[in-house]
Design a protein around this motif. Structure first.
Motif, PDB file in Angstrom:
ATOM      1  N   GLN A   1      -2.888  47.698 -47.701  1.00 60.27           N
ATOM      2  CA  GLN A   1      -2.443  49.103 -47.638  1.00 60.27           C
ATOM      3  C   GLN A   1      -3.576  49.990 -47.126  1.00 60.27           C
ATOM      4  O   GLN A   1      -3.362  50.895 -46.326  1.00 60.27           O
ATOM      5  CB  GLN A   1      -2.017  49.567 -49.033  1.00 60.27           C
ATOM      6  N   LYS A   2      -4.795  49.707 -47.591  1.00 58.83           N
ATOM      7  CA  LYS A   2      -5.959  50.499 -47.203  1.00 58.83           C
ATOM      8  C   LYS A   2      -6.209  50.385 -45.697  1.00 58.83           C
ATOM      9  O   LYS A   2      -6.447  51.393 -45.023  1.00 58.83           O
ATOM     10  CB  LYS A   2      -7.183  50.013 -47.980  1.00 58.83           C
ATOM     11  N   GLU A   3      -6.128  49.164 -45.182  1.00 58.23           N
ATOM     12  CA  GLU A   3      -6.359  48.952 -43.748  1.00 58.23           C
ATOM     13  C   GLU A   3      -5.317  49.671 -42.904  1.00 58.23           C
ATOM     14  O   GLU A   3      -5.653  50.325 -41.914  1.00 58.23           O
ATOM     15  CB  GLU A   3      -6.329  47.451 -43.426  1.00 58.23           C
ATOM     16  N   LEU A   4      -4.058  49.553 -43.330  1.00 58.18           N
ATOM     17  CA  LEU A   4      -2.982  50.213 -42.585  1.00 58.18           C
ATOM     18  C   LEU A   4      -3.177  51.735 -42.610  1.00 58.18           C
ATOM     19  O   LEU A   4      -3.036  52.407 -41.581  1.00 58.18           O
ATOM     20  CB  LEU A   4      -1.617  49.834 -43.179  1.00 58.18           C
ATOM     21  N   ALA A   5      -3.537  52.242 -43.793  1.00 62.63           N
ATOM     22  CA  ALA A   5      -3.770  53.688 -43.932  1.00 62.63           C
ATOM     23  C   ALA A   5      -4.885  54.142 -43.005  1.00 62.63           C
ATOM     24  O   ALA A   5      -4.777  55.178 -42.340  1.00 62.63           O
ATOM     25  CB  ALA A   5      -4.105  54.022 -45.379  1.00 62.63           C
ATOM     26  N   GLU A   6      -5.964  53.350 -42.943  1.00 60.80           N
ATOM     27  CA  GLU A   6      -7.093  53.701 -42.073  1.00 60.80           C
ATOM     28  C   GLU A   6      -6.690  53.697 -40.603  1.00 60.80           C
ATOM     29  O   GLU A   6      -7.091  54.566 -39.842  1.00 60.80           O
ATOM     30  CB  GLU A   6      -8.241  52.701 -42.287  1.00 60.80           C
ATOM     31  N   ARG A   7      -5.853  52.726 -40.229  1.00 61.60           N
ATOM     32  CA  ARG A   7      -5.473  52.595 -38.813  1.00 61.60           C
ATOM     33  C   ARG A   7      -4.552  53.715 -38.344  1.00 61.60           C
ATOM     34  O   ARG A   7      -4.512  54.023 -37.150  1.00 61.60           O
ATOM     35  CB  ARG A   7      -4.838  51.230 -38.568  1.00 61.60           C
ATOM     36  N   VAL A   8      -3.812  54.318 -39.266  1.00 57.42           N
ATOM     37  CA  VAL A   8      -2.943  55.431 -38.849  1.00 57.42           C
ATOM     38  C   VAL A   8      -3.446  56.782 -39.384  1.00 57.42           C
ATOM     39  O   VAL A   8      -2.738  57.781 -39.315  1.00 57.42           O
ATOM     40  CB  VAL A   8      -1.458  55.184 -39.250  1.00 57.42           C
ATOM     41  N   SER A   9      -4.669  56.761 -39.926  1.00 59.49           N
ATOM     42  CA  SER A   9      -5.341  57.986 -40.415  1.00 59.49           C
ATOM     43  C   SER A   9      -4.531  58.750 -41.464  1.00 59.49           C
ATOM     44  O   SER A   9      -4.325  59.969 -41.349  1.00 59.49           O
ATOM     45  CB  SER A   9      -5.667  58.925 -39.260  1.00 59.49           C
ATOM     46  N   ILE A  10      -4.080  58.025 -42.462  1.00 59.96           N
ATOM     47  CA  ILE A  10      -3.419  58.690 -43.598  1.00 59.96           C
ATOM     48  C   ILE A  10      -4.013  58.149 -44.894  1.00 59.96           C
ATOM     49  O   ILE A  10      -4.849  57.238 -44.865  1.00 59.96           O
ATOM     50  CB  ILE A  10      -1.871  58.486 -43.601  1.00 59.96           C
ATOM     51  N   ARG A  11      -3.577  58.701 -46.028  1.00 60.34           N
ATOM     52  CA  ARG A  11      -4.083  58.263 -47.325  1.00 60.34           C
ATOM     53  C   ARG A  11      -3.328  57.002 -47.756  1.00 60.34           C
ATOM     54  O   ARG A  11      -2.160  56.835 -47.399  1.00 60.34           O
ATOM     55  CB  ARG A  11      -3.904  59.367 -48.367  1.00 60.34           C
ATOM     56  N   ARG A  12      -4.009  56.149 -48.532  1.00 57.52           N
ATOM     57  CA  ARG A  12      -3.368  54.915 -49.005  1.00 57.52           C
ATOM     58  C   ARG A  12      -2.132  55.236 -49.846  1.00 57.52           C
ATOM     59  O   ARG A  12      -1.128  54.540 -49.818  1.00 57.52           O
ATOM     60  CB  ARG A  12      -4.361  54.088 -49.833  1.00 57.52           C
ATOM     61  N   GLU A  13      -2.219  56.351 -50.573  1.00 62.39           N
ATOM     62  CA  GLU A  13      -1.116  56.801 -51.422  1.00 62.39           C
ATOM     63  C   GLU A  13       0.171  56.986 -50.605  1.00 62.39           C
ATOM     64  O   GLU A  13       1.269  56.671 -51.078  1.00 62.39           O
ATOM     65  CB  GLU A  13      -1.525  58.120 -52.064  1.00 62.39           C
ATOM     66  N   THR A  14       0.008  57.477 -49.367  1.00 62.99           N
ATOM     67  CA  THR A  14       1.175  57.699 -48.498  1.00 62.99           C
ATOM     68  C   THR A  14       1.855  56.372 -48.158  1.00 62.99           C
ATOM     69  O   THR A  14       3.088  56.298 -48.130  1.00 62.99           O
ATOM     70  CB  THR A  14       0.740  58.458 -47.223  1.00 62.99           C
ATOM     71  N   ILE A  15       1.049  55.336 -47.934  1.00 60.75           N
ATOM     72  CA  ILE A  15       1.609  53.996 -47.660  1.00 60.75           C
ATOM     73  C   ILE A  15       2.406  53.528 -48.885  1.00 60.75           C
ATOM     74  O   ILE A  15       3.505  52.978 -48.751  1.00 60.75           O
ATOM     75  CB  ILE A  15       0.477  52.989 -47.326  1.00 60.75           C
ATOM     76  N   ILE A  16       1.860  53.774 -50.076  1.00 57.95           N
ATOM     77  CA  ILE A  16       2.542  53.367 -51.323  1.00 57.95           C
ATOM     78  C   ILE A  16       3.905  54.063 -51.411  1.00 57.95           C
ATOM     79  O   ILE A  16       4.925  53.432 -51.664  1.00 57.95           O
ATOM     80  CB  ILE A  16       1.668  53.695 -52.565  1.00 57.95           C
ATOM     81  N   PHE A  17       3.922  55.388 -51.163  1.00 58.85           N
ATOM     82  CA  PHE A  17       5.177  56.145 -51.225  1.00 58.85           C
ATOM     83  C   PHE A  17       6.169  55.679 -50.156  1.00 58.85           C
ATOM     84  O   PHE A  17       7.363  55.632 -50.401  1.00 58.85           O
ATOM     85  CB  PHE A  17       4.910  57.648 -51.100  1.00 58.85           C
ATOM     86  N   LEU A  18       5.647  55.332 -48.972  1.00 58.62           N
ATOM     87  CA  LEU A  18       6.518  54.843 -47.897  1.00 58.62           C
ATOM     88  C   LEU A  18       7.157  53.518 -48.301  1.00 58.62           C
ATOM     89  O   LEU A  18       8.358  53.317 -48.141  1.00 58.62           O
ATOM     90  CB  LEU A  18       5.716  54.650 -46.607  1.00 58.62           C
TER      91      LEU A  18
END
Lengths: 64, 131
Positions: A16-33
């Motif tokens: 999740q952290k890597e994906l968040a970094e690659r699209v420049s968002i917070r890891r929390e946003t990936i969790i909510f998605l």
């Protein structure tokens, strides 16, 4: 709107952290998605789909 | 997980402080105790938001992004709408009770802050899907 984020992350071995970094968002946003608690903007959906080299409709499933 | 722990610790601490003050009522009257508890809750909420931002900076991620901005805007708009009813109640109290206007205005401002915190937490746990 559903999505295959979790499945695709596991397939591409991306955290999740890597994906968040690659699209420049917070890891929390990936969790909510992934939980389906947030529908991304077209820009974010495009950026995420680009990470997996897939069209948007293969990552995010729109329901009528 | 860490964030939730911080939040729970904050709520517990505020409850303990509130209870301690309530039990030693020689210093404060009920109105002051309510104001103090409300202010403590607002400070705890502000600390919670601050800790979230610090954690984001430590993790080299943006402090604000698309989701957090949407979340904040949604919470702000809903809490503003609800606060209109709060002010309506305050207007009623102003003309039908003996409570000082300064206290009512102060209470209204603190109330708006608390309403924002509540709506923010509501959407934090519920999500902002299709809003």
């Amino acid at each position: 709107m559903n999505n295959r984020l979790k499945e695709l992350r596991a397939k591409h071995k991306i955290t999740q952290k890597e994906l968040a970094e690659r699209v420049s968002i917070r890891r929390e946003t990936i969790i909510f998605l992934e939980k389906g608690k947030y529908n991304p903007s077209l820009q974010l959906a495009h950026d995420i789909a680009k990470v997996f080299n897939l069209p948007i409709e293969d990552v995010f499933i729109f329901e009528e | 997980m860490k964030k939730s722990v911080y939040f729970i610790l904050g709520v517990v601490a505020s409850l303990i402080i509130g209870l301690t003050i309530y039990l030693s009522q020689t210093l404060f009257d009920l109105k002051e105790i309510i104001m103090l508890i409300a202010l403590s809750l607002l400070i705890i909420f502000a600390l919670f938001i601050g800790v979230r931002k610090i954690i984001s900076i430590k993790n080299n991620e943006p402090t604000e992004d698309e989701y957090s901005m949407n979340h904040k805007k949604l919470a702000a708009s809903k809490s503003y709408m609800i606060s209109l009813y709060l002010w309506l109640g305050i207007l009623y109290l102003n003309s039908n009770s003996s409570i000082d206007s300064e206290i009512l205005i102060g209470g209204g401002i603190i109330g708006m802050g608390i309403l924002f915190a509540i709506t923010w937490l509501f959407y934090y746990f519920r999500g902002t899907n299709n809003e």
